[in-house]
Design an enzyme around this catalytic site. Sequence first.
Site, PDB file in Angstrom:
ATOM      1  N   GLY A   1     -10.392  35.068 -10.035  1.00  0.00           N
ATOM      2  CA  GLY A   1     -10.905  35.839  -8.902  1.00  0.00           C
ATOM      3  C   GLY A   1     -11.408  37.210  -9.343  1.00  0.00           C
TER       4      GLY A   1
ATOM      5  N   LYS B   1      -7.865  26.491  -7.810  1.00  0.00           N
ATOM      6  CA  LYS B   1      -9.120  26.279  -8.546  1.00  0.00           C
ATOM      7  C   LYS B   1      -8.879  25.885 -10.004  1.00  0.00           C
ATOM      8  CE  LYS B   1      -9.990  30.376 -11.029  1.00  0.00           C
ATOM      9  NZ  LYS B   1      -8.562  30.599 -11.263  1.00  0.00           N
TER      10      LYS B   1
ATOM     11  N   LYS C   1       0.375  28.751   1.419  1.00  0.00           N
ATOM     12  CA  LYS C   1      -0.732  29.614   1.014  1.00  0.00           C
ATOM     13  C   LYS C   1      -1.125  30.538   2.163  1.00  0.00           C
ATOM     14  CE  LYS C   1      -3.652  30.607  -2.254  1.00  0.00           C
ATOM     15  NZ  LYS C   1      -3.279  30.976  -3.613  1.00  0.00           N
TER      16      LYS C   1
END
Lengths: 315, 315
Positions: free
Chosen positions: A11, A218, A131
């Site tokens: 990120g 990811k 999450k």
Amino acid sequence: MKKLVVVALGGNAILRGDEIGTIEQQEENTRNTLENLIPMIKEGYNMIISHGNGPQVGNILMRNDAGEQLYGIAQMPLDVCVADSQGGIGYMIERILRNLLREHGIEKEVVTLVTQVVVDKNDNAFSNLTKRVGKIYNKEQAENLKKLKGWQFKTSPKTKDGWRRVVASPKPIRVLNEQVINRLVNQGIIVITVGGGGVPVYIDDKNSVRPSEAVIDKDFASSVIGAALKADELYILTDVPYVYLNYKKPNQQQLETINKNEAEKYLEQGMFGEGNMSPKISACINFVKNGGNKAVITEATKLTDKTYGTKIVLE
Amino acid sequence: MKKLVVVALGGNAILRGDEIGTIEQQEENTRNTLENLIPMIKEGYNMIISHGNGPQVGNILMRNDAGEQLYGIAQMPLDVCVADSQGGIGYMIERILRNLLREHGIEKEVVTLVTQVVVDKNDNAFSNLTKRVGKIYNKEQAENLKKLKGWQFKTSPKTKDGWRRVVASPKPIRVLNEQVINRLVNQGIIVITVGGGGVPVYIDDKNSVRPSEAVIDKDFASSVIGAALKADELYILTDVPYVYLNYKKPNQQQLETINKNEAEKYLEQGMFGEGNMSPKISACINFVKNGGNKAVITEATKLTDKTYGTKIVLE
């Protein structure tokens, strides 16, 4: 056949936590990160690039909330927000990478796919939502939204009395476009895909592809596409040059090369940060267990010197 | 080689003007529209699908405004907003099309590209901004935003004293991914691309790809990719079965087949709606002038009966 690498950009490769995230900052960060991939491309590797979307999809969710409040615009569900973020981030990476390739005299095509990733609708993650996404609400707002939209909430560890929506983070099983990605990389085209872990979908009883209100890790999604396409190497780029045991403690120990069994043992012993390093290690284990040669966790700036980074291998 | 068609879905194929645009409405509209493409796919055509993004990018711009006002989140520039909309809309089209193909027993891959389209930075459109985008502001707000962000404004014809940001709508010159799209369609893969006309970029003096704060007409962009890939047919789907001369007047005349010269003549005579039908006719002319066999303007529901629709041919 040329070697195939999967590079997962963290990120902070695009939007750093200490920045407000103007487009100028995001472009500069992206360029600095991608510059580090050039030597690998020059060596002739075929390449898949994936990327995180945490800060961006967080902003998209906040804007959805604000747009509904101020202007009554219908909010989009999480899957569409993830797809939006793949569009915006993917475009930026592709455009900047095209420029870098040209500056370095490399003739290579780059393509960005909007990518759906299949999860299991019976994944345990759906009964244990972990999450946190989107805006921090107060208790009353959270209860309203729960009634209105069926969202689930947990307290936010960052605030005294804030509540945040929680969604599942199920394991990715399969990338819907994997055959297309395979053809593209085999033609030497750099493919930007599984952004933000991919748009989560599940296959229902009638075999239809249905949206899933979840987010996918990811790095794990990158390991799944890497393993499916028999990639040689997976690079997970983050903000430390190595993985450490006892990170930031007096007995901190830098890991250079470890095998799958060692990695699994350390993981079970809870030697890595839960929200941060553990999922990366799991992704690396998944990659080497399913045919990948080597998974590496390191900083983008350390890519050119291959001695750096924690390498995870099968044996 | 199989025939290649480009199908441009109108904005109302996905989000109708009379709806608030919940995800359920968008999904149903999309499914109903795509259902009409199935016979053509069954006939064995290779296919490129493009789509509008007017209502969606409008909402994204409004949410950007709201997110900055309520939460101080940096607004993204127009190019990133267009890319976001390609992600969200493209994902929805791809997912629903996959389901339809399966239900009809058709084995075909579908892929969605985030697509940049090159415009000329010296296009006259940049000195005559015509395309209204985003929120309606009052005069004071508009003047503030002009100072703050350099945006240009025009009054909104829809309101008494509203102002809207105007941006350029330059002519698309080239789709950056055209070679990749060509390979994919030749392999029988349905490609969703140039959504919203594509993310506008220009090539600067150093040959870098730079973002352009503009919007591109999606029908013209569809004709550009169609012509570049020597597509046989271009279908522009809209909300009328035919193009008419003197539309909605007593002497309204339905056009069935016209050639390029007739189309150009009618266009010069101002026989079509400026903001609506004229750009579609221009796109069709561009297509047949550059090698396309036939361009058709009609409703999605009329696609199966090939007698319907206004056909534009070269001669």
